[in-house]
Design a protein around this motif. Structure first.
Motif, PDB file in Angstrom:
ATOM      1  N   GLU A  11       0.835  -1.214   0.000  1.00  0.00           N
ATOM      2  CA  GLU A  11       0.000   0.000   0.000  1.00  0.00           C
ATOM      3  C   GLU A  11       0.863   1.254   0.000  1.00  0.00           C
ATOM      4  OE1 GLU A  11      -3.350   0.549  -0.216  1.00  0.00           O
ATOM      5  OE2 GLU A  11      -3.504  -1.601  -0.667  1.00  0.00           O
ATOM      6  N   THR A  44       3.922   1.525  -1.182  1.00  0.00           N
ATOM      7  CA  THR A  44       4.590   1.665  -2.476  1.00  0.00           C
ATOM      8  C   THR A  44       3.652   2.139  -3.572  1.00  0.00           C
ATOM      9  OG1 THR A  44       4.254  -0.680  -2.986  1.00  0.00           O
ATOM     10  CG2 THR A  44       6.356  -0.050  -1.962  1.00  0.00           C
ATOM     11  N   LYS A  45       2.359   1.943  -3.404  1.00  0.00           N
ATOM     12  CA  LYS A  45       1.388   2.412  -4.404  1.00  0.00           C
ATOM     13  C   LYS A  45       1.060   3.895  -4.235  1.00  0.00           C
ATOM     14  CE  LYS A  45      -0.950  -2.013  -4.956  1.00  0.00           C
ATOM     15  NZ  LYS A  45      -2.207  -2.744  -4.723  1.00  0.00           N
ATOM     16  N   MET A  46       1.429   4.477  -3.101  1.00  0.00           N
ATOM     17  CA  MET A  46       1.144   5.888  -2.857  1.00  0.00           C
ATOM     18  C   MET A  46       1.956   6.761  -3.796  1.00  0.00           C
ATOM     19  SD  MET A  46       1.242   5.905   1.257  1.00  0.00           S
ATOM     20  CE  MET A  46       0.022   7.044   1.793  1.00  0.00           C
ATOM     21  N   GLN A  47       1.344   7.861  -4.220  1.00  0.00           N
ATOM     22  CA  GLN A  47       2.060   8.791  -5.063  1.00  0.00           C
ATOM     23  C   GLN A  47       2.841   9.760  -4.195  1.00  0.00           C
ATOM     24  OE1 GLN A  47      -0.335  10.657  -7.953  1.00  0.00           O
ATOM     25  NE2 GLN A  47      -0.963   8.757  -8.930  1.00  0.00           N
ATOM     26  N   MET A  48       3.989  10.127  -4.686  1.00  0.00           N
ATOM     27  CA  MET A  48       4.842  11.058  -3.950  1.00  0.00           C
ATOM     28  C   MET A  48       4.486  12.483  -4.236  1.00  0.00           C
ATOM     29  SD  MET A  48       6.865   9.535  -2.060  1.00  0.00           S
ATOM     30  CE  MET A  48       7.557   7.982  -1.739  1.00  0.00           C
TER      31      MET A  48
END
Length: 108
Positions: free
Chosen positions: A102, A104-108
């Motif tokens: 989860e 790693t799927k987040m946008q920066m």
């Protein structure tokens, strides 16, 4: 066999049984460690050590049962406790992997 295992976590609650002296529960020793150290890593380390001790106890109790020096109830209790510890460790591992995915799927 179990002495090769170093990092397994467990939050299983154990009970002192009449025939088996299991000592403190894993959760209470983790809570005492959190109060004294305060670091999350030390709590996880203590929980992992408790899980390894549970698995070692089940293994030695199984050998004692084979030799005939332990009762059937003691062996079953130790093995069931080890099974619960392993299931808890697997559930924690699954949650950690899921959380990592989860993040790693987040946008920066």
């Amino acid at each position: 066999m179990i002495s090769n295992v170093n990092n397994i976590s467990s939050l299983s609650m154990t009970r002192d049984l009449a025939g088996v002296d299991l000592g403190k529960t894993t959760a209470s020793s983790a809570a005492e460690s959190a109060a004294s150290d305060g670091s999350f890593a030390s709590v996880l380390s203590n929980v992992a050590n408790g899980a390894v001790n549970t698995l070692k106890n089940a293994e030695s109790m199984s050998f004692a049962g084979i030799k005939g020096t332990a009762t059937t109830r003691e062996v079953v209790d130790a093995v069931m406790q080890a099974q619960q510890t392993l299931q808890t460790a697997i559930a924690i591992r699954d949650k950690v992997v899921s959380s990592f995915l989860e993040v790693t799927k987040m946008q920066m």
